[in-house]
Design a protein around this motif. Structure first.
Motif, PDB file in Angstrom:
ATOM      1  N   LYS A 559       0.829  -1.205   0.000  1.00 46.27           N
ATOM      2  CA  LYS A 559       0.000   0.000   0.000  1.00 46.27           C
ATOM      3  C   LYS A 559       0.867   1.261   0.000  1.00 46.27           C
ATOM      4  O   LYS A 559       0.584   2.225  -0.725  1.00 46.27           O
ATOM      5  N   LYS A 563       1.369   4.263  -3.295  1.00 41.09           N
ATOM      6  CA  LYS A 563       1.032   5.685  -3.165  1.00 41.09           C
ATOM      7  C   LYS A 563       1.817   6.565  -4.121  1.00 41.09           C
ATOM      8  O   LYS A 563       1.339   7.627  -4.529  1.00 41.09           O
ATOM      9  N   TRP A 586      -8.258  -5.806  -1.765  1.00 39.74           N
ATOM     10  CA  TRP A 586      -9.152  -4.900  -2.502  1.00 39.74           C
ATOM     11  C   TRP A 586     -10.063  -4.128  -1.538  1.00 39.74           C
ATOM     12  O   TRP A 586     -10.216  -2.906  -1.641  1.00 39.74           O
ATOM     13  N   LEU A 589      -8.021  -1.513   0.315  1.00 38.65           N
ATOM     14  CA  LEU A 589      -7.759  -0.325  -0.488  1.00 38.65           C
ATOM     15  C   LEU A 589      -9.002   0.565  -0.563  1.00 38.65           C
ATOM     16  O   LEU A 589      -8.917   1.796  -0.495  1.00 38.65           O
ATOM     17  N   ASN A 592      -9.305   2.555   2.581  1.00 34.42           N
ATOM     18  CA  ASN A 592      -8.137   3.355   2.941  1.00 34.42           C
ATOM     19  C   ASN A 592      -8.317   4.791   2.449  1.00 34.42           C
ATOM     20  O   ASN A 592      -8.560   5.040   1.262  1.00 34.42           O
ATOM     21  N   PHE A 595      -6.645   6.203  -0.709  1.00 36.41           N
ATOM     22  CA  PHE A 595      -7.016   5.730  -2.049  1.00 36.41           C
ATOM     23  C   PHE A 595      -8.450   6.125  -2.418  1.00 36.41           C
ATOM     24  O   PHE A 595      -9.008   5.613  -3.376  1.00 36.41           O
ATOM     25  N   ILE A 600     -10.776   1.785  -8.247  1.00 31.76           N
ATOM     26  CA  ILE A 600     -10.224   0.486  -7.834  1.00 31.76           C
ATOM     27  C   ILE A 600     -11.218  -0.598  -8.238  1.00 31.76           C
ATOM     28  O   ILE A 600     -12.397  -0.533  -7.903  1.00 31.76           O
TER      29      ILE A 600
END
Length: 857
Positions: A559, A563, A586, A589, A592, A595, A600
């Motif tokens: 992760k 970035k 997945w 993310l 998060n 993100f 995604i």
């Protein structure tokens, strides 16, 4: 001929029936003679349409190549063997004279039950009549001893085919145990009763020495082909093919004959590809081919020096296309071809052209099979072919997908022109017997046809004769059976006049495993020179820094690493080898904060075709940063072009397939990072490619991947395979020797048994290609079709409707492990499918979360 034989053998022949049907509330019977004549008609039709005289000649040549008798006797033996083969359809149902069959199965009331027959079966009795008839032909005093010696065993093999024609191919040993002359055997009981009943005109008088003659060559396969009196490995394979071939022809003929009676329609139409020039003309008129032909005339071939400086990938694709075409034209009499070329080099298009060129040279070739490892690739390549033939509906109608998720193809023209039920029956027969000029399917489907033992597997085996088969990514399956695959395919291709093109970006030299058989033709004389071109070799830079990170912290490091690319407008691909890891990453993310402004997506084997298409289309069209998290489904043949890749290491050829999704067009700069969070050995059981010395943890393997030196890699793989699995090949040869088709089928399964898996149908509402699918309505229609459909539809129409609805059901079906499954209450159960309501609760952000099924609810 069939009428004379049956009339001379069966007393009061016309009283015996073969089938019955209901029409206008009246029972109509088909006589045994009428059915036999129809079966014989189709057997002869299929024999002729598949150039079976040539196949038969090749079998005789290999069976008797070492026999020390003159050609005149061999020719006489061939004539007699063909006669007893052509007698198979005549005798296949003669056992229906069994009065128990007539009374209990067909309800012909002028027969009485006879307990001496033991049961209502007819196939073994038919086999018994057949072997007695042929024994008298072969053992005729006019025939020389050498001819008897050559033919005796074939009486047994052909008898076995008849005995099994309503069931699966099992083991010849099971059949031979039934055939002995001890007083208490089923065989002896049948012999006595037939000889004492007023049914059969000729006395059945097997003697022990005759039986021993038939058994003489059983289990005589020996690895040493030079040993006198023993059959070589090759001859053992040929014999197993011979039995499978005739079984397939008989079952097909029987099916078609029965269908003609039931539907009052002739199904003799030939659907093979007899006009390849028409197909090729359309193909050559595409813009792609016009550009290649122009290049071929103006520039091909370029020098190695010029090749090394090429930056336009289309030039490399054209070079590969033209070289393969030249090699094909120079080796049209060969059967096995290898095409190893880099990912993104246009192998699919090259294979289409190679197929057409082979068919134009050899007009006996009648079908093309394109075979892929996964259904997703089948669908993708169907789209490609439909674009090629976009303006020709006739050709597109003759391209069929054969798999478990595609509905049975029914011609709309036939439906509009003819509302009779035979349209559905024709469509069903076409599907069962592969009556299409061009077929797209999976390795599993093809290998079931070649190695499976169920009747449904073997039905269409005869259709492989005189065909072109393109096998894509054969290395994607377990290397434990690579030797068996190539050895069997080479002999099958030789007997059946099959041209097989095996292609991949990472293709092992299977000839090393083929036990000194004839070498295959490499369609690229030196494929490494293409791999070495900067456009292919250096289009993706490789980075191994993440392999140094501890497994416990690698996901957090991933992760952090990601970035740096969030504002770069890059397309990023992350592949995991475990579905749960991919799904959890997945979700992580998505949740998060760093993100939140990034697109995604997540792709896995659980996704429907429609969902997969939606995701890939979105990725292709993306102009801002997008992250695609995926499982291994992304590896083979998926046509996407990403900028940056992250991959959990596994097999080296899988790494190369993954790299083929990065900078595919060679127009940008690509980079791939390798890491490890899950052990590949947990996924790929017993695969020698996971040895520590030949995975990316080894610096030598890193160099091999960078330089594309796959010959060196596969040399190590094949050496290990030969050492580790030689016993496995020996087991296969023993199964071949024993003609144990059940064991062969088990041995050659590409996918391990899934008995620990169950199917779950989850009710939801979905939008697929603009169509709203109501999961509950589809499920209820499925249940209704099973419970009531047969009352209102013919069997063929019912099967076609079932294929249509199950195709839609695939959008709602998931396979899950039985282990620790906690389903609780469910809506309904039908067969092996459990239907769950409130489907949305099993999904997170519209993705299936199987973990919910393993907790109490």
């Amino acid at each position: 001929m069939e009428a004379d034989i049956l009339k001379n053998l069966v007393k009061n022949l016309n009283r015996y029936k073969a089938h019955k049907k209901s029409k206008d509330n009246e029972i109509i019977y088909e006589t045994l003679l009428a059915h036999t004549e129809l079966t014989n008609k189709y057997f002869f039709k299929f024999w002729q349409s598949k150039n079976s005289d040539e196949i038969f000649d090749r079998f005789c040549d290999v069976f008797w190549q070492k026999e020390n008798i003159d050609n005149k006797l061999k020719n006489k033996a061939k004539d007699l063997l063909k006669e007893i083969i052509m007698t198979i359809p005549i005798f296949h149902d003669i056992g229906k004279v069994n009065p128990n069959f007539q009374l209990m199965k067909l309800k012909v009331n002028d027969f009485k039950e006879n307990e001496a027959y033991v049961n209502t079966h007819h196939s073994f009795l038919s086999s018994m009549f057949y072997m007695d008839y042929c024994r008298k032909l072969v053992y005729d005093e006019k025939n020389e001893d050498e001819i008897v010696n050559l033919l005796a065993e074939f009486i047994l093999y052909n008898g076995y085919i008849i005995a099994r024609h309503h069931s699966e191919l099992g083991s010849l040993t099971e059949f031979t145990k039934l055939i002995n002359l001890d007083d208490d055997t089923y065989f002896s009981k049948l012999k006595r009763i037939i000889n004492n009943e007023d049914i059969y005109s000729v006395k059945i008088d097997f003697i022990k020495s005759d039986i021993e003659d038939m058994f003489r060559n059983l289990n005589k396969v020996d690895k040493d082909a030079e040993k006198v009196g023993k059959r070589s490995i090759k001859q053992g394979v040929y014999l197993s093919i011979y039995i499978r071939w005739l079984y397939s022809l008989l079952v097909a003929s029987d099916y078609y004959a029965t269908s003609e009676f039931m539907n009052e329609a002739d199904f003799s139409e030939n659907t093979d590809l007899n006009d390849i020039d028409k197909w090729d003309s359309v193909y050559e008129n595409t813009d792609l081919l016009k550009n290649i032909r122009q290049y071929q005339q103006e520039r091909y071939p370029i020098s190695n020096e010029e090749l090394n400086t090429v930056t336009d990938i289309n030039i490399l694709r054209s070079e590969i296309f033209c070289e393969v075409e030249e090699k094909i034209k120079a080796n049209t009499d060969e059967n096995i071809f290898y095409l190893e070329a880099p990912t993104g080099s246009g192998k699919s298009n090259t294979a289409i052209n190679a197929s057409f060129k082979l068919m134009q040279h050899d007009k006996r070739l009648q079908k093309i099979f394109y075979i892929y490892p996964f259904n997703t690739l089948v669908e993708q390549n169907l789209e490609t072919l439909e674009k090629v033939f976009a303006d020709n509906e006739d050709i597109k109608q003759n391209i069929a997908v054969i798999n478990s998720i595609t509905p049975i193809k029914v011609s709309e023209k036939d439906l509009n022109d003819n509302e009779e039920k035979d349209v559905y029956q024709k469509a069903l027969l076409d599907r069962q017997f592969l009556n299409y000029p061009m077929i797209l399917s999976t390795h599993v489907s093809l290998f079931n046809i070649i190695f499976g033992n169920r009747q449904s597997d073997v039905l269409a085996f005869y259709q492989l004769a005189n065909s072109v088969i393109v096998l894509d990514e054969i290395q994607s399956y377990k290397n434990k059976i690579w030797a068996e695959i190539i050895c069997y395919l080479k002999e099958l291709a030789k007997m059946f006049n099959i041209k097989i093109i095996i292609m991949s970006a990472t293709l092992p030299d299977l000839d090393i495993l083929s036990r000194f058989q004839a070498q295959a033709v490499d369609l690229l004389e030196n494929s490494s020179r293409f791999f070495a071109v900067d456009c292919f070799k250096n289009r993706v830079k490789l980075n191994y820094d993440l392999l140094k990170v501890d497994k416990d912290s690698i996901l957090d490091e991933l992760k952090t690493h990601l970035k740096q690319y969030l504002k770069s407008d890059k397309k990023i691909l992350i592949e995991f080898i475990k579905k749960k890891t991919a799904h959890d990453f997945w979700v992580d993310l998505q949740e998060n904060e760093d993100f939140k402004d990034v697109q995604i997506e997540y792709l896995s084997g659980d996704d429907s075709i429609a969902e997969r298409k939606r995701i890939l289309d979105k990725v292709k069209k993306a102009t801002d940063t997008i992250i695609l998290v995926s499982t291994q489904v992304i590896e083979a043949g998926v046509d996407i072009d990403m900028d940056i890749g992250y991959k959990n290491i596994s097999k080296l050829d899988s790494e190369e397939q993954f790299l083929g999704r990065i900078n595919r067009s060679c127009k940008k700069e690509g980079i791939a990072y390798f890491f490890e969070v899950d052990e590949a050995s947990d996924i790929y059981k017993d695969d020698v490619r996971l040895s520590e010395s030949i995975v990316l943890k080894d610096v030598n393997m890193q160099k091999i991947l960078e330089l594309k030196l796959f010959d060196e890699y596969y040399k190590k793989v094949l050496e290990t395979t030969m050492g580790k699995y030689s016993y496995h090949f020996d087991e296969f040869i023993k199964d071949i020797s024993d003609l144990n088709y059940e064991s062969i089928s088990t041995h050659m399964k590409l996918i391990d048994d899934t008995q620990d898996m169950v199917q779950i149908y989850i009710i939801r509402t979905l939008c697929v290609d603009g169509e709203i699918l109501d999961g509950k309505q589809i499920w209820d229609s499925y249940v209704d079709l099973w419970e009531n459909g047969r009352k209102t539809m013919s069997y063929a129409e019912w099967k076609i409707e079932l294929s249509r609805i199950t195709s839609k059901m695939n959008n709602f079906i998931y396979q899950v492990s039985k282990h620790n499954l906690r389903i609780g209450k469910f809506y309904e159960q039908m067969g092996n499918i459990t239907c769950l309501e409130d489907g949305d609760k099993y999904f997170i952000k519209d993705k299936f979360n199987r973990e919910i099924l393993y907790i109490e609810n």
